[in-house]
Write a protein that holds these residues in place. Structure first.
Motif, PDB file in Angstrom:
ATOM      1  N   THR A   1       0.751  -1.339   0.052  1.00  7.23           N
ATOM      2  CA  THR A   1       0.001   0.008  -0.053  1.00  7.23           C
ATOM      3  C   THR A   1       0.990   1.129   0.046  1.00  7.23           C
ATOM      4  OG1 THR A   1      -1.618  -1.096   1.238  1.00  7.23           O
ATOM      5  CG2 THR A   1      -1.899   1.275   1.141  1.00  7.23           C
ATOM      6  N   LEU A   2       1.833   1.324   0.846  1.00  5.99           N
ATOM      7  CA  LEU A   2       2.666   2.354   0.964  1.00  5.99           C
ATOM      8  C   LEU A   2       3.625   2.485  -0.293  1.00  5.99           C
ATOM      9  CD1 LEU A   2       4.243   4.740   2.594  1.00  5.99           C
ATOM     10  CD2 LEU A   2       5.804   3.009   3.252  1.00  5.99           C
TER      11      LEU A   2
ATOM     12  N   ARG B   1       1.101   4.068  -3.133  1.00 10.36           N
ATOM     13  CA  ARG B   1       0.702   5.341  -2.746  1.00 10.36           C
ATOM     14  C   ARG B   1       1.752   6.468  -3.252  1.00 10.36           C
ATOM     15  NH1 ARG B   1      -0.188   4.954   2.230  1.00 10.36           N
ATOM     16  NH2 ARG B   1      -2.595   4.618   2.189  1.00 10.36           N
ATOM     17  N   GLN B   2       3.168   5.820  -3.032  1.00  9.45           N
ATOM     18  CA  GLN B   2       4.327   6.687  -3.241  1.00  9.45           C
ATOM     19  C   GLN B   2       4.471   6.632  -4.913  1.00  9.45           C
ATOM     20  OE1 GLN B   2       7.488   4.988  -1.097  1.00  9.45           O
ATOM     21  NE2 GLN B   2       7.101   6.071   0.792  1.00  9.45           N
TER      22      GLN B   2
ATOM     23  N   GLY C   1       1.981   6.442  -6.727  1.00 10.09           N
ATOM     24  CA  GLY C   1       0.756   7.296  -7.298  1.00 10.09           C
ATOM     25  C   GLY C   1       1.526   8.766  -7.317  1.00 10.09           C
ATOM     26  N   GLN C   2       2.320   9.019  -6.303  1.00 14.24           N
ATOM     27  CA  GLN C   2       2.736  10.325  -6.454  1.00 14.24           C
ATOM     28  C   GLN C   2       4.099  10.761  -7.397  1.00 14.24           C
ATOM     29  OE1 GLN C   2       3.693  10.892  -2.084  1.00 14.24           O
ATOM     30  NE2 GLN C   2       1.534  10.622  -1.657  1.00 14.24           N
TER      31      GLN C   2
END
Length: 445
Positions: free
Chosen positions: A180-181, A184-185, A187-188
């Motif tokens: 997940t982390l 998310r990163q 996605g950034q």
């Protein structure tokens, strides 16, 4: 927290554990109570039987109940029950507590009546009280004690199971949180994220799939950046030339002579071809490329393509030939698009084949498909470049000179056109020994 995977798994496991332990507790409890109750009944019957046997033997030996009182007191003390013996008329002849001797006894008082009969006539009746003793616990108290142990055991089992479940869930959810982390990163915009997991099962496969996806995204992002840089480069050169000529003509430094106009036309044609190639590639990748498929003679198309590129190959000192069977089955293709595929592959082979090299076009039938191969004796393709050879704007020669590969769209367009026909294209190459491109097209039914 309520919606987290770890919480929901913990709640689900807790519910399952409670249901299983509760079911086992109830089953064992009911079974134990029944067995203890039956055991108590059998024990009571055995005691009563022993007392009845002793009374029977005493009466047979003595012929009456005289002197039985000490024995009844001894049995009452032994079994910690109150034992009362009456004769055939209901008068108490023995009482373990010595209170009712000589009195008429009414069986309505608490106790269990067991009237043994000997030789067809009743010589007396004895009663044993049901109260438990401290030495011999009743079945009910024993069942309650066992139930308490079962309850504590069930609670301990639940606690241990929940503790083990908690640590297992932490181990399971840790790689999920890491995924997940990392996602998310990513996605950034950080496409360098990778997940380190030593798991062997589905979690390990998920981590491997995530890393493969990240690898592909990173490669695609790099290709996208290279594509933008290549498009900018391919457009900049002809546009700069056009702008320079036009400014020079506008300022009167150069007169619009035929040579200048011809040069401007070449630059404009180059821009037009690049735009057309990009449009064609985008349509093919979007599945919107329209094909006009008809039954065609593939031998004729191959020979035409060879004839078209013969002069270009001869100028470089390369021999191009077609090695075809005498008769090939008809194919169902868009002749214009397949001719474009052949020309692109022959162009690519000519570009990367040195003087004195040979380019051979072959064809053979494979079930319901026809395989066409373009083989050269050129410089070959490094193994590290083979996976990307059909990518847009990808060139083995990283220099941007058009003479060494053009804009890098030819093979990408070729792959899209072949796949639009339902076929596939492959490449085999060994550096320094040449390459072989082959593609399949459907036979006419």
């Amino acid at each position: 927290m309520v919606h987290s995977l770890q919480f929901r798994l913990l709640a689900a496991f807790t519910l399952v554990i409670l249901v299983v332990v509760g079911a086992i507790y109830l089953f064992v409890n009911q079974t134990t109570e029944g067995e203890i109750r039956r055991y108590g009944e059998r024990s009571e019957q055995a005691r009563f039987g022993r007392v009845a046997f002793e009374l029977y033997r005493y009466y047979r030996e003595q012929g009456d109940w005289e002197g039985i009182q000490p024995y009844v007191e001894q049995w009452g003390s032994l079994y910690e029950r109150r034992i009362i013996l009456t004769d055939s008329s209901g008068v108490v002849v023995a009482d373990s507590q010595g209170e009712l001797l000589g009195q008429q006894y009414h069986p309505g008082t608490p106790g269990r009546r067991l009237p043994p009969s000997w030789e067809g006539s009743s010589v007396g009746t004895f009663y044993i009280s049901p109260e438990p003793s401290a030495v011999f616990p009743s079945p009910l108290s024993l069942s309650q004690a066992i139930n308490r142990f079962l309850l504590w055991g069930a609670l301990l089992a639940v606690a241990v199971a929940l503790l083990i479940t908690y640590f297992l869930l932490r181990r399971i959810s840790a790689p999920v949180k890491a995924l997940t982390l990392a996602a998310r990163q990513m996605g950034q915009g950080d496409l360098s994220q990778r997940v380190q997991s030593k798991e062997k099962g589905e979690i390990g496969e998920l981590a491997q799939a995530f890393n493969a996806m990240a690898e592909n995204l990173g490669r695609n992002e790099q290709l996208r950046r290279n594509m933008i840089a290549d498009i900018a480069h391919e457009l900049r050169t002809p546009l700069s030339n056009l702008k320079g000529y036009l400014e020079a003509i506008r300022d009167g430094m150069v007169k619009p002579k035929p040579d200048a106009i011809c040069s401007l036309n070449e630059e404009a044609s180059l821009l037009s071809r690049l735009v057309d190639d990009l449009q064609e590639l985008s349509l093919a990748e979007a599945g919107e490329l329209k094909l006009n498929c008809q039954t065609e003679d593939i031998s004729k198309l191959i020979k035409q393509a060879v004839a078209v590129r013969q002069s270009q190959a001869a100028a470089k000192g390369v021999l191009v030939s077609a090695d075809l069977p005498k008769k090939l089955p008809p194919v169902n293709i868009d002749s214009h698009r397949i001719s474009q595929v052949l020309l692109n592959l022959i162009d690519n082979a000519i570009t990367h084949t040195p003087q004195g090299g040979i380019i051979t076009i072959t064809a053979r039938r494979l079930d319901n498909w026809l395989e066409i191969g373009v083989e050269d004796t050129g410089e070959g393709i490094p193994a590290k470049d083979l996976p990307n050879i059909f990518e847009r704007f990808y060139r083995v020669d990283k220099s941007r000179a058009r003479a060494t590969g053009g804009a890098g769209l030819g093979l990408a367009i070729t792959k899209s056109l072949v796949e639009a026909h339902g076929g596939r294209i492959q490449v085999w190459s060994e550096e320094g020994k040449g390459s072989r491109f082959s593609f399949t097209i459907p036979l006419s039914q």
